[in-house]
Write an enzyme that holds these catalytic residues in place. Structure first.
Site, PDB file in Angstrom:
ATOM      1  CE  LYS A 140      -2.922  -1.100 -13.985  1.00 29.13           C
ATOM      2  NZ  LYS A 140      -1.898  -2.133 -13.909  1.00 29.13           N
ATOM      3  CE  LYS A 150       4.240  -4.057 -17.898  1.00 25.64           C
ATOM      4  NZ  LYS A 150       5.118  -4.433 -16.808  1.00 25.64           N
ATOM      5  CE  LYS A 187       4.396   1.045 -10.418  1.00 26.03           C
ATOM      6  NZ  LYS A 187       5.394   0.041 -10.152  1.00 26.03           N
TER       7      LYS A 187
END
Ligand code: TYM
Length: 334
Positions: A197, A115, A200
């Protein structure tokens, strides 16, 4: 707890639109486990602001997520569905646990590394201590089991380490939680790059199935799913695209991989992809319909939010007071 059932806790972020990964890795298991445990399912809005959010949008998404929990099959009168921000114990326990967590431990978290690369202009302290808040979520309810996808395993491990460390100093304060990972569906991959993966935040909408995608969009995305140049439908690591589709198919139909491989023996990729798309669309249709109906019932959802926040606060405060006492904060005068 109020009965002999063991306690289950889990949560999701209201950031972005839920994907089939969130559903198969977590939400679907939540529903399956909900009779067996005393369950707390949280909309983790405190975690969401580690990344900049539009306030109105965040509020809307949080409500949609809570509604979706019910639409997916969680009975809100039996399961405690609530917003993290309505229970101040999360933040209070998180502060205390911060003082029992080492910088070195947090530095090793892969999600923080990912992140902070993605949001290089906003590497805030909340992003760094995110796992401590997650530990607080879980430990606040003395949770026995935490159903999550594989990507959350590292956070579960640090939660256990923090709890153990605290218990070693102060005695048996926290229950040490166990992760619950589904046999299939615990890591659903992107339909466009099966080595990544399903997420979203993926910029390519064809990579992910969103829970609110209409049936045509779902089937279309599966038809376009990246596979490989071979012909056989086999569950092997050198066919990550087919493996992912088999995982999705088996998690939804509850068939074993062997059964599914047999079923599609001799069939082409096209036919297989269509079949996977159809089972997913058929499975999600009733969830989408219930979501549509529930969204219109403002009074009902409001009632659930109010009652469950009270219930969650009651149990959270019990643990919090015990912890505050253990670390040496003064007793409250009644
Ligand atoms: P979040 O919101 O990213 O994801 C919610 C759940 O979905 C699972 N998941 C997946 N499972 C399979 N395949 C995928 N592609 C996939 N993508 C996501 C996640 O593993 C997760 O179970 N930090 C957490 C939220 C959280 C939490 C908690 C969870 C906060 N406090 C306490 C459990 C207990 C998160 O961001 O999940």
């Amino acid at each position: 707890m109020m009965n002999d059932k063991k306690v289950l806790f889990s949560g999701m972020q209201a950031t972005g639109t839920l994907t089939l990964g969130n559903y198969l890795g977590a939400l679907k298991n939540w529903v399956t486990l909900s009779d067996e445990y005393e369950c707390f399912y949280c909309v983790v809005d405190l975690h969401s602001i580690t990344i900049r959010q539009d306030p109105a949008e965040l509020r809307k998404r949080a409500r949609n997520l809570l509604t979706l929990y019910i639409a997916a099959g969680l009975d809100p009168t039996k399961n405690c569905l609530y917003y993290q921000s309505h229970v101040s114990g999360h933040a209070e326990l998180s502060w205390i646990l911060n003082c029992f967590t080492y910088m070195g431990e947090l530095n090793r978290m892969t999600q923080f590394k990912d992140k902070s690369q993605k949001h290089a202009d906003n590497i805030n302290a909340g992003l760094f201590t995110y796992p401590v808040l997650m530990a607080a979520d879980i430990l606040l309810f003395q949770s026995d089991v935490v159903p999550v996808g594989i990507d959350q395993m590292q956070h579960l491990e640090i939660t256990r380490d923090i709890a153990q460390r605290f218990n070693n100093i102060y005695g048996d304060v926290f229950t040490i939680p166990e992760p619950y990972i589904g046999k299939t569906g615990a890591k659903i991959m992107s339909l466009q790059d099966p080595t990544k993966k399903m997420s979203k935040s993926d910029e390519n909408p064809n990579s992910s199935i969103y829970l609110m995608d209409d049936p045509d969009a779902i089937v279309r995305k599966f038809k376009r799913a990246v596979t490989d140049s071979g012909k056989e439908i086999l569950y092997t690591d050198d066919k990550p695209g087919i493996k992912n589709l088999l995982d999705i198919y088996c998690t939804i139909t509850q068939k074993t991989v062997e059964e599914a491989v047999k079923e599609f023996d001799g069939k082409g990729y096209g036919e297989f992809k269509l079949a996977v798309g159809e089972v997913v669309a058929d499975h999600l249709r009733p969830v989408q319909e219930r979501f549509g109906q529930l969204s219109k019932d403002k009074a009902f959802i409001d009632g659930i939010i109010k009652d469950n926040a009270e219930k969650a606060n009651y149990f959270a405060t019990k643990t919090l007071r015990k912890v505050q006492r253990k670390v040496g904060f003064p007793d409250r005068i009644r």
